[in-house]
Design a protein around this motif. Structure first.
Motif, short mmCIF file in Angstrom:
data_model
loop_
_atom_site.label_atom_id
_atom_site.label_comp_id
_atom_site.label_asym_id
_atom_site.label_seq_id
_atom_site.Cartn_x
_atom_site.Cartn_y
_atom_site.Cartn_z
N THR A 42 0.82 -1.22 0.00
CA THR A 42 0.00 0.00 0.00
C THR A 42 0.85 1.26 0.00
O THR A 42 0.60 2.20 -0.76
CB THR A 42 -0.94 0.00 1.22
N LEU A 43 1.87 1.32 0.87
CA LEU A 43 2.71 2.50 0.94
C LEU A 43 3.47 2.72 -0.37
O LEU A 43 3.61 3.84 -0.85
CB LEU A 43 3.70 2.38 2.11
N SER A 44 3.93 1.63 -0.98
CA SER A 44 4.60 1.73 -2.27
C SER A 44 3.65 2.25 -3.34
O SER A 44 4.03 3.07 -4.18
CB SER A 44 5.13 0.35 -2.70
N PHE A 45 2.41 1.77 -3.28
CA PHE A 45 1.40 2.23 -4.23
C PHE A 45 1.18 3.74 -4.12
O PHE A 45 1.10 4.45 -5.12
CB PHE A 45 0.09 1.48 -4.00
N LEU A 46 1.10 4.24 -2.88
CA LEU A 46 0.86 5.66 -2.67
C LEU A 46 2.05 6.49 -3.18
O LEU A 46 1.86 7.52 -3.85
CB LEU A 46 0.62 5.95 -1.19
N VAL A 47 3.27 6.05 -2.87
CA VAL A 47 4.45 6.80 -3.29
C VAL A 47 4.59 6.79 -4.81
O VAL A 47 4.86 7.82 -5.44
CB VAL A 47 5.72 6.23 -2.63
N GLN A 48 4.39 5.62 -5.42
CA GLN A 48 4.51 5.54 -6.87
C GLN A 48 3.41 6.36 -7.55
O GLN A 48 3.66 7.01 -8.57
CB GLN A 48 4.42 4.09 -7.33
N SER A 49 2.22 6.37 -6.98
CA SER A 49 1.14 7.19 -7.54
C SER A 49 1.48 8.67 -7.45
O SER A 49 1.21 9.44 -8.38
CB SER A 49 -0.17 6.90 -6.80
N LEU A 50 2.10 9.07 -6.33
CA LEU A 50 2.52 10.46 -6.16
C LEU A 50 3.56 10.83 -7.22
O LEU A 50 3.50 11.91 -7.81
CB LEU A 50 3.09 10.67 -4.76
N LEU A 51 4.50 9.93 -7.47
CA LEU A 51 5.53 10.19 -8.48
C LEU A 51 4.92 10.28 -9.88
O LEU A 51 5.32 11.12 -10.69
CB LEU A 51 6.59 9.09 -8.43
N GLN A 52 3.94 9.42 -10.15
CA GLN A 52 3.28 9.46 -11.45
C GLN A 52 2.53 10.77 -11.64
O GLN A 52 2.52 11.34 -12.74
CB GLN A 52 2.33 8.27 -11.59
N LYS A 53 1.88 11.26 -10.57
CA LYS A 53 1.17 12.54 -10.65
C LYS A 53 2.14 13.68 -10.97
O LYS A 53 1.77 14.66 -11.62
CB LYS A 53 0.47 12.83 -9.32
N ASN A 54 3.38 13.53 -10.54
CA ASN A 54 4.39 14.57 -10.78
C ASN A 54 5.29 14.23 -11.97
O ASN A 54 6.34 14.86 -12.16
CB ASN A 54 5.24 14.76 -9.52
N LYS A 55 4.88 13.21 -12.74
CA LYS A 55 5.58 12.80 -13.96
C LYS A 55 7.05 12.46 -13.70
O LYS A 55 7.94 12.83 -14.46
CB LYS A 55 5.46 13.90 -15.03
N ILE A 56 7.27 11.75 -12.60
CA ILE A 56 8.61 11.27 -12.26
C ILE A 56 8.64 9.77 -12.49
O ILE A 56 7.89 9.02 -11.85
CB ILE A 56 8.98 11.59 -10.81
N LYS A 57 9.47 9.33 -13.42
CA LYS A 57 9.52 7.91 -13.76
C LYS A 57 10.56 7.20 -12.90
O LYS A 57 11.65 7.72 -12.67
CB LYS A 57 9.87 7.73 -15.24
#
Length: 538
Positions: free
Chosen positions: A4-19
């Motif tokens: 879950t925590l990984s999902f939230l962090v990765q989603s945050l990065l995707q929102k900021n267009k960080i691959k």
């Protein structure tokens, strides 16, 4: 499923267009010693060199207006505090708690739940990310393979009933693959969307993880289902190409009907939960069995060729998949063990206990102007004993560069050369003296650039052609001689060597592990410094 925590962090990065590599991110977060805390989030983001901040802000409308469009916030609901990804939607706020649960609430409702603690990221446009997962090339390859496989089948001009049977087999194989993904805990948006619709009567996890889903030891119904549908699909292709009747396949599907009855009974009476994916498999089996009656197939005239082709398909697919499955499960166990062992290894208290047991060496060399990167007044000193022509020193140089990028103002790094100065024209003396001169005359960045060149390409001739020799060789040779004598006096005969405030880096750890302890070491040093000052005032 993805943590879950990984999902939230990765989603945050995707929102900021960080691959970034999602698998590596998941591993780093779960193996962080303070997981699942806010510190784990910021620590991992810093590990990937992503600008981030974690602060407590006032809980009011004015502050919300100044926050970025998306951030991770600490939310308190029903007396339970948890993290959520928050995305601004005009005057409303979409709060995403995991890959199954999210809600859009008003600003007033959000303020009631918001604790004021946030973690946010900022993309640095000057940086290029090379951490994107390159394994995505597998997906188009699989898709192309499936298209070619299907084209081969339809080139043989199959009948309508045969085509329907073949397509049902492919759908069954697809659903079986989704169940396998669920069993192995692999991330899949399709599985998450289907299995997330849990209610009082539907629960994929309860059914797929039950005893009834296992046939023998590690062999589960999902394995049998995947083998069955893939083997049936290949058999369809082989029989169609060879112009052989598919009657025996229709009969096999009819013979598999009792499995449908068992599945329905187990979900209804034993598990008392319905699995949407399992019902999908049952539906495919029923439809395929129906083909037997629609076509009026008989098995009175079985050909030896059809038996061989079908037997070949089933035995080959079963042997291949059981081998792959065992390797996947072993890999899954190894990944779990790797996370646990890494989390244990990165425990700062354990590391610091081993560090403090080391003998303290006086790292000061009086009246010697060495290379010192970072903040010279920082309480945390890292002394690196190195040699530009030492192959193992390359990784330590990369480590130092990485640490300085993130913690430049919090540490000071002393670069100390272990170079025999008896021959003033040796490559070691010429290069090291020039590095000293570059640091003192042109600054830290120029020196780091020159160090990067020599550590990545230990060719003294070409390096000296680019960076030249020292204009004041004798002065810098004296510094090298003082450093070399210090190494002899302290029995440091090999490079690289790392000293943390005069204590040797513990041998139980890889030198590159130092990067994970910088923040804790800073806090430890600051605490000790405060305690020392307090004692002086008493």
């Amino acid at each position: 499923m993805k943590d879950t925590l990984s999902f939230l962090v990765q989603s945050l990065l995707q929102k900021n267009k960080i691959k970034i590599d999602g698998e590596e991110l998941d591993f780093q977060i779960q193996s962080h010693p303070s997981y699942p805390s806010l510190h784990a989030i910021t620590g991992v983001l810093s590990h990937f060199d992503i600008e981030n901040t974690a602060i407590r802000v006032p809980v009011d409308k004015e502050t919300l207006e100044q926050l970025p469009p998306s951030f991770i916030a600490q939310i308190k609901r029903n007396e339970v505090t948890d993290f959520a990804l928050v995305v601004k939607k005009g005057k409303n706020y979409k709060t995403i708690y995991n890959n199954k649960e999210n809600e859009t609430i008003s600003e007033a409702a959000f303020l009631k739940q918001f604790t004021g603690i946030i973690a946010a990221v900022e993309k640095d446009e000057t940086k290029t990310t090379d951490q994107e997962n390159t394994s995505n090339i597998q997906k188009p390859l699989v898709a192309i393979s499936l298209v070619l496989f299907t084209l081969l089948f339809f080139i043989s001009n199959p009948s309508l009933s045969t085509s329907i049977y073949f397509i049902l087999s492919l759908i069954g194989a697809g659903i079986s693959f989704l169940i396998i993904q669920h069993d192995l805990g692999l991330s899949s948006k399709i599985v998450e969307s289907i299995c997330s619709q849990e209610s009082k009567i539907t629960n994929c996890n309860a059914v797929l993880n039950s005893k009834g889903a296992t046939l023998y030891k590690n062999i589960k119904l999902s394995d049998v289902s995947l083998i069955y549908f893939i083997a049936i699909s290949i058999s369809c292709l082989l029989l169609s190409i060879t112009k052989t009747s598919l009657n025996i396949l229709y009969f096999i599907s009819l013979a598999a009907s009792p499995i449908v009855a068992y599945s329905i009974y187990y979900q209804l009476k034993v598990s008392k939960n319905w699995c949407v994916l399992c019902l999908g498999i049952a539906s495919i089996l029923v439809l395929q069995a129906t083909v037997f009656f629609i076509t009026g197939a008989t098995i009175t005239s079985l050909s030896f060729q059809s038996v061989l082709l079908i037997g070949f398909s089933f035995i080959t697919i079963a042997s291949i998949w059981l081998f792959i499955s065992s390797k996947l499960k072993q890999q899954q166990e190894l990944n779990t063990l790797k996370i646990e062992s890494t989390k244990f290894k990165r425990n700062f208290e354990l590391f610091n206990t081993l560090l403090q047991k080391q003998e303290t060496i006086n790292t000061l060399i009086p009246e010697t102007s060495e290379i010192i990167f970072g903040n010279k007044n920082a309480p945390l000193n890292i002394t690196v004993i190195t040699n530009p022509f030492c192959g193992h020193c390359k990784s330590v140089h990369s480590l130092v560069t990485s640490i300085l990028k993130t913690h430049h103002n919090e540490i000071n790094v002393t670069i100390r050369f272990n170079i025999n100065t008896s021959n003033a024209e040796s490559d070691g003396v010429l290069v090291s003296s020039r590095l000293l001169e570059l640091f003192h005359t042109e600054g830290e960045l120029k020196c780091l650039e020159a160090m990067h060149d020599i550590y990545n390409n230990a060719d003294a001739t070409s390096w000296l052609a680019t960076w030249k020799k020292s204009a004041n060789a004798e002065m810098y040779k004296n510094i090298l001689e003082a450093e070399y004598n210090w190494c002899l006096d302290n029995n440091i005969n090999f490079t690289p060597e790392i000293l943390v405030n005069g204590k040797s880096f513990p041998q139980a750890y890889n030198r590159t592990d130092l990067a994970f302890f910088i923040e804790d070491l800073n806090e430890f040093c600051a605490t000790n410094e405060q305690a020392t000052q307090l004692q002086k005032t008493l």
